[in-house]
Design an enzyme around this catalytic site. Structure first.
Site, mmCIF file in Angstrom:
data_model
loop_
_atom_site.group_PDB
_atom_site.id
_atom_site.type_symbol
_atom_site.label_atom_id
_atom_site.label_comp_id
_atom_site.label_asym_id
_atom_site.label_seq_id
_atom_site.Cartn_x
_atom_site.Cartn_y
_atom_site.Cartn_z
ATOM 1 N N ARG A 112 -2.189 -6.099 -9.046
ATOM 2 C CA ARG A 112 -1.175 -6.984 -8.439
ATOM 3 C C ARG A 112 -1.114 -7.645 -9.909
ATOM 4 N NH1 ARG A 112 -2.704 -7.594 -2.521
ATOM 5 N NH2 ARG A 112 -4.758 -7.000 -3.418
ATOM 6 N N SER B 16 -3.323 -7.676 2.192
ATOM 7 C CA SER B 16 -3.028 -7.223 4.456
ATOM 8 C C SER B 16 -3.937 -8.912 4.413
ATOM 9 C CB SER B 16 -4.055 -6.029 4.093
ATOM 10 O OG SER B 16 -4.085 -5.328 3.821
ATOM 11 N N LYS C 287 -19.683 -5.123 6.202
ATOM 12 C CA LYS C 287 -17.931 -6.542 7.170
ATOM 13 C C LYS C 287 -18.104 -6.223 8.464
ATOM 14 C CE LYS C 287 -14.875 -7.407 2.720
ATOM 15 N NZ LYS C 287 -14.113 -7.367 2.488
ATOM 16 N N HIS D 57 0.893 -1.217 -0.180
ATOM 17 C CA HIS D 57 0.027 -0.025 -0.170
ATOM 18 C C HIS D 57 0.889 1.597 0.348
ATOM 19 C CE1 HIS D 57 -3.121 -2.752 2.136
ATOM 20 N NE2 HIS D 57 -3.399 -2.640 1.025
HETATM 21 P P1 ADP Z 1 -5.856 -5.941 0.522
HETATM 22 O O1 ADP Z 1 -5.895 -6.771 -1.320
HETATM 23 O O2 ADP Z 1 -3.930 -6.253 0.609
HETATM 24 O O3 ADP Z 1 -6.517 -6.589 1.232
HETATM 25 P P2 ADP Z 1 -6.900 -3.134 0.505
HETATM 26 O O4 ADP Z 1 -8.473 -4.117 0.378
HETATM 27 O O5 ADP Z 1 -6.596 -2.481 1.479
HETATM 28 O O6 ADP Z 1 -5.750 -4.639 0.038
HETATM 29 O O7 ADP Z 1 -6.250 -3.095 -1.267
HETATM 30 C C1 ADP Z 1 -6.455 -1.287 -1.705
HETATM 31 C C2 ADP Z 1 -5.621 -1.303 -2.756
HETATM 32 O O8 ADP Z 1 -4.520 -1.961 -2.867
HETATM 33 C C3 ADP Z 1 -6.094 -1.718 -4.163
HETATM 34 O O9 ADP Z 1 -6.136 -1.587 -5.155
HETATM 35 C C4 ADP Z 1 -5.386 -3.404 -3.890
HETATM 36 O O10 ADP Z 1 -5.385 -3.254 -5.698
HETATM 37 C C5 ADP Z 1 -3.924 -2.488 -3.624
HETATM 38 N N1 ADP Z 1 -3.000 -3.447 -3.258
HETATM 39 C C6 ADP Z 1 -3.379 -4.179 -2.016
HETATM 40 N N2 ADP Z 1 -1.696 -4.643 -1.622
HETATM 41 C C7 ADP Z 1 -1.063 -4.485 -2.774
HETATM 42 C C8 ADP Z 1 0.242 -4.504 -3.292
HETATM 43 N N3 ADP Z 1 1.638 -5.607 -2.532
HETATM 44 N N4 ADP Z 1 0.892 -4.165 -4.274
HETATM 45 C C9 ADP Z 1 0.106 -2.615 -4.714
HETATM 46 N N5 ADP Z 1 -0.945 -2.580 -4.338
HETATM 47 C C10 ADP Z 1 -1.738 -3.726 -3.666
#
Ligand code: ADP
Length: 165
Positions: free
Chosen positions: A91, A129, A41, A17
């Site tokens: 990703r 996460s 959720k 992130h």
């Molecule tokens: P996660 O998928 O890790 O639970 P979130 O739902 O908080 O995370 O994701 C928020 C945004 O950050 C989305 O656009 C997701 O694709 C992106 N994101 C999550 N993890 C990564 C990562 N390791 N590298 C790049 N972008 C990421």
């Protein structure tokens, strides 16, 4: 003034992130990192207030980043903030179909809103996460996955102290 929003659950924030935040902040005047709260959720590890606090800690050194939380539609939130761009991290293995659908839906709901995808860094492709929570729950080493400023806090919630690791 180009305002962009970067939405997510951030439960907890990871170095993946943070990499997206650092890169996206260079592409706009103001980047609003918004912790989206889905009232349906109930299974988050950190309450929204704590996720916002952690995001503020890890982005303290980036002057054009603001952190907020929201429990409304992203399309409406963007309109409220005057943002025309949504930033998403992509990703290779997991995100494309879902993000493609979300981008089209958001533009349907708010015709002014475009989604910009930043490819995840090579060393963050496999990071989520959820993975941090799973590795952490079993006492594995998460120090490369979570920004240093919040590592101890995340480890505390994941119960590292209790297991003596
Ligand atoms: P996660 O998928 O890790 O639970 P979130 O739902 O908080 O995370 O994701 C928020 C945004 O950050 C989305 O656009 C997701 O694709 C992106 N994101 C999550 N993890 C990564 C990562 N390791 N590298 C790049 N972008 C990421």
């Amino acid at each position: 003034m180009r305002i962009a929003v970067y939405p997510g659950s951030f439960d907890p924030p990871t170095v993946g992130h943070l990499d997206i935040i650092q890169r996206a902040a260079k592409l706009c005047d103001t980047l609003i990192v918004v912790c989206m709260v889905n009232p349906r959720k109930k299974s988050s590890l950190f309450p929204p207030g704590e996720r916002v606090e952690m995001l503020r800690l890890i982005t303290a050194g980036i002057p054009n980043v603001e952190v907020d939380s929201a429990d409304i539609l992203l399309a409406d939130y963007a309109k409220l903030k005057g943002a025309a761009v949504v930033v998403k991290g992509l990703r290779a293995m997991s995100d494309f179909e879902m993000e493609f659908q979300m981008a089209l839906l958001n533009r349907k709901l708010n015709a002014e809103l475009d989604t910009v995808f930043l490819t995840a860094a090579e060393n963050c492709q496999y990071l989520s996460s959820g993975a941090v929570k799973e590795i952490g729950a079993l006492g594995g080493n998460i120090s490369e996955f979570v920004p240093g400023e919040i590592l101890e806090r995340v480890k505390g919630v994941l119960g590292y102290g209790q297991r003596g690791c």
